[in-house]
Scaffold this active site. Structure first.
Site, PDB file in Angstrom:
ATOM      1  N   THR A  83       0.854  -1.180   0.000  1.00 10.26           N
ATOM      2  CA  THR A  83       0.000   0.000   0.000  1.00 10.26           C
ATOM      3  C   THR A  83       0.886   1.225   0.000  1.00 10.26           C
ATOM      4  OG1 THR A  83      -0.062   0.275   2.384  1.00 10.26           O
ATOM      5  CG2 THR A  83      -1.661  -1.220   1.418  1.00 10.26           C
ATOM      6  N   GLU A 130      -6.196  -2.937   1.826  1.00 10.46           N
ATOM      7  CA  GLU A 130      -6.235  -3.962   2.873  1.00 10.46           C
ATOM      8  C   GLU A 130      -7.435  -4.894   2.736  1.00 10.46           C
ATOM      9  OE1 GLU A 130      -5.620  -0.814   3.233  1.00 10.46           O
ATOM     10  OE2 GLU A 130      -3.905  -0.498   4.574  1.00 10.46           O
ATOM     11  N   LYS A 161     -11.011  19.483  12.575  1.00  9.21           N
ATOM     12  CA  LYS A 161     -11.732  19.789  13.804  1.00  9.21           C
ATOM     13  C   LYS A 161     -11.685  21.285  14.077  1.00  9.21           C
ATOM     14  CE  LYS A 161     -11.471  15.453  16.282  1.00  9.21           C
ATOM     15  NZ  LYS A 161     -10.582  14.654  17.122  1.00  9.21           N
ATOM     16  N   TRP A 187     -16.390  18.500  14.187  1.00 10.97           N
ATOM     17  CA  TRP A 187     -15.793  17.949  12.970  1.00 10.97           C
ATOM     18  C   TRP A 187     -16.440  18.567  11.749  1.00 10.97           C
ATOM     19  CZ3 TRP A 187     -15.041  11.920  13.362  1.00 10.97           C
ATOM     20  CH2 TRP A 187     -14.140  11.646  14.410  1.00 10.97           C
TER      21      TRP A 187
END
Lengths: 545, 545
Positions: free
Chosen positions: A187, A334, A444, A449
């Site tokens: 990855t 993954e 944030k 958020w």
């Protein structure tokens, strides 16, 4: 009858092996063809013979069960042959990411302990410097499309076509444990060196079966069918090209391998070979649709899954207006990769384009066998109520069991029996998942958020914007503030202030919390990408904060 | 990397369980409905809730993992609920063959060691005599469609609908070993008492995935699709209704359960519910097509797999002329059941009806994951050359591991790593299997084998013949001679001699070896059938030799 539970089927085991995806009359007698760039084409029977020849060649040059064979190639029928032959003799296929830097490529080859490397003539320079530094690599072989062997110090032990030419076209592929490792790749981590993931025969077979038995709500939408024509537009080195070369072969459909990606070549192949099914990242779709050739082309038979990065509503609408059956998919390196697909129900297909785009850009509904939960920081599972937002955690039969030779990262990946994706999302009551951010990309503001994806979508609605990336930058008052990095379309001259007002107008309409008003805008020349074409927010944060 | 082979995926197991076929938003949010006889209908969300209610009810009445729950019912939505709820709590579903004699039913219930029995009100009399004779059965429960409870000495512990009515509609279905036994039932053996076969979660899941990802050569032919409407016409007690209730649910299609089979009821449901996909034995298809209602009905949207017995070319042609997409399938009770399907390639679909019927009556091409070999008596595998004839032996991920509590029969079933089917066939170079006979039905004339199926087909071509069965009868000179037992159509008066001449004319044209000329003909009133509607050659041999 308690005592008899679990005795089945130990007596006559039938392991799930990759050979079962190709070794049936259904596949071998398929009348469809497989073509490389429309220039060379062969039958499914030929494919199977060449897989056997390659298996014989690999065995003859000493590849044993458990050895690792690395391939460095563009999307090709050769690559498809490696996809089958290498695992089918019990070896491991390492699909090398050729877009990494030479030093990273060296790292992955060394870390995977590759035994043999097959390399395309145009990629030879990438590993010339590696020669002699890797103890495990015994030999280099050339994948050559021209007559002339490239000048190099690599000292090739052979060339693909001549290597397999005289080999027998049958092979008695052995049975072995279905949990045997079949593939590995790295990855493009956003921190540190690439990490290796790996998948077993069982995992790839289950992924193939689940994908090929997943239908759209009605038969014409989003479904992979026997009469489809498949062409990958996500590289074969990257997460098995989303698993579709295996699905396409198992299904016996016509397949088109395009070599190197160039927008006009891809478009020409879609038209000339009548391609109906592909997958790609938003950046490539954007390139395709922006090509003058696209204007003149009928793309109304084309189904395309968009993944790898968020699909903006703007881009989605452009595709819908071209008649393309476009829908989002979700998965990670993954996860083999597919976890969910944004198929529409019959009702949804009646909606207007704008509303359909809303759903098509969703992350979609989990595929069969995929257990997706939205979890808070204490691993409490949150309700799918269209509001409660948390991290996507997942179980499925095809997730990597960890990172290769990296216990610490593996422990962080798997916690509480679930793989932690780092993606932040909510779920709707009817089972659609909506990613709001990568956990590490979340901004944030004063404890609240804010979704960088939502902000990006707002800027994408401005007609002068070619591309946008929103990152969080440190701010004394708010902790963090969003910064929108924007690339304009050619010859457009809109100012940063005008873009900011555009965003504020949108936010005032209530599409995003008021914190979004704190966004700052900066027009730049180009946005940095990772080796697989995703926006490199890590690099952007380094450069612009 | 040798040392790492086979480590995957032990860390985070994801067993293949039947719950995975129903527990996804794709299935639970399907907008299609499931109907019982067109009289009651509910949604997929309802199905899942009722499966949970049933699971709660079973748990509450003490059913534990490894217990066996027997069901005696006609094809119903209730039965579908049992298909899921029983295995999903780790118990074993025994689908009792209600067409057996009471004494045979008693044998199967006793032999399977059933713990609980659910019985349809109309079938109560079948087991009244059993009560008290079976030590393992703790309680009897009623499946009741009317208000009135039947008068019986069975002493029911409860009734289905009231049992599940107040139960919670969620259930936390556990994970367990995928090799756990999920279903059992008894084959209607042609010798001795019925034999029990059994299947695990893994086997049923693999069978479902393989079937739902098997496509016809083109998308309109022979393919199970999301917009199909499914109705079984092979009983749900018989080999999981060929596995299609699992396939249909996993795929989320509309499902129709017809209750008891009566030709006109079935036809009416096909028309009114727009059924597009079924499976049945030739006898039932024959009954359906012979109904006056069929004359007036449009069946051109109907796909039907024919199995269980050989499909005659005559019957196949009749169906083709009605516009039905008819094709053969092959499998046994021992094989879950599907092994092969007679899908046509695109080229074949261009052929005339006569030639298509030739292929559609074939046993078909092996499904993915099915390893079919044609073996001689020494287990040498014969070439698929259109000639070499031997026994079909098979490996697949979904074959019973043996006969329940019957070591000797199991050893005879599995030899040399392959299941021995007792069917005799040859294979064509393009992968189609053609059964010429059941091993035990083969007729040997002076050392030469003659196919009883081929002879039957010749008589079926005579317009006055309703039904025919060819058996071998002892003969002093030839060892064996074929005897054709023939039932004429109503009011037809052709003589045995005329029928014999018809056969000889055919044989002279070379469609069969000259040994076929030795056939004898006898016109009879009716042909005996087994409990699942197959011609009972064992009984015929007893009666007519």
């Amino acid at each position: 009858m308690d005592n008899l539970i679990s005795q089945t089927p130990s007596a006559y085991p039938f392991p799930m092996l990759i050979k079962n995806l190709i070794q049936t009359p259904l596949v071998r007698n398929s009348k469809n063809e497989i073509t490389y760039r429309g220039e060379m084409r062969y039958t499914y029977a030929d494919l199977y013979k060449r897989v056997c020849k390659l298996a014989n060649a690999l065995t003859d040059i000493g590849v044993k069960q458990g050895d690792t064979v690395a391939v460095m190639d563009y999307d090709s029928t050769r690559y498809l042959e490696f996809y089958f032959a290498v695992p089918m003799i019990g070896a491991v296929l390492h699909t090398v990411n050729i877009r990494l830097s030479p030093e990273q490529i060296f790292f992955t080859i060394d870390h995977a302990e590759d035994d043999i490397i097959f390399v395309h003539e145009d990629l030879v320079s990438l590993i010339e410097s590696v020669k002699g530094r890797i103890a495990t690599v015994k030999d280099y072989y050339l994948l050559c499309e021209t007559e002339k062997i490239p000048e190099t110090n690599l000292g090739f032990a052979g060339e693909y076509e001549s290597l397999i030419a005289d080999k027998p076209d049958t092979y008695d592929f052995p049975d072995f444990d279905e949990n045997t490792r079949a593939t590995t790749f790295y990855t493009t981590g956003t921190t540190g060196m690439p990490k290796g993931v790996y998948f077993s025969h069982r995992q790839l077979v289950m992924h193939t079966l689940a994908l090929s038995s997943t239908f759209g709500s009605i038969n014409t939408h989003g479904t992979f069918r026997r009469d489809d024509v498949y062409m990958p537009i996500t590289p074969m080195f990257h997460v098995h090209a989303w698993g579709f070369p295996y699905v396409a072969t198992y299904t016996g459909v016509k397949q088109v391998y395009p070599g190197r990606y160039a927008p006009d070549t891809l478009l020409k192949l879609i038209i000339s070979e009548k391609v109906t099914f592909s997958h790609c990242v938003p950046t490539i779709l954007h390139m395709l649709l922006s090509s003058p050739l696209a204007e003149k082309s009928d793309l109304s038979k084309w189904k395309v899954i968009i993944g790898g990065a968020a699909l903006s509503k703007t881009l989605c609408l452009r595709a819908i207006e071209k008649g393309i059956d476009i829908f989002g998919g979700y998965g990670l390196s993954e996860t083999c990769p597919v976890l969910s697909l944004a198929h529409l129900t019959e009702d949804m297909l009646e909606l207007d384009n704008e509303k359909q785009a809303e759903i098509r850009t969703y992350t979609g509904t989990p595929m069969s066998f995929v257990d997706i939960q939205i979890a808070d920081e204490d691993m409490n599972f949150l309700p799918w109520d269209g509001e409660s937002t948390g991290e996507i955690v997942v179980r499925a039969p095809w997730l990597t069991q960890g990172y290769f030779k990296d216990v610490k990262s593996s422990e962080n990946l798997w916690r509480g029996g679930y793989m932690h994706t780092g993606d932040v999302a909510f779920g709707t009551p009817d089972g659609y998942l909506r990613i709001t951010d990568r956990a590490k990309d979340v901004i944030k503001i004063g404890g609240e958020w804010v979704s960088s994806l939502e902000l990006e979508d707002i800027f994408n609605h401005h007609s002068d914007v070619a591309e946008v990336a929103v990152i969080g930058v440190q701010d004394n008052k708010w902790g963090e503030r969003p910064l929108a990095l924007i690339v304009l379309k050619p010859e457009k001259i809109v100012t940063e202030k005008e873009l900011l007002n555009h965003a504020k107008d949108y936010i005032k309409k209530g599409v995003l919390g008021r914190e979004g008003m704190l966004v700052k805008v900066r027009i730049i020349e180009s946005i940095d990408k990772t080796s697989v074409g995703k926006i490199d927010k890590k690099l952007l944060r380094l450069k612009y904060t």
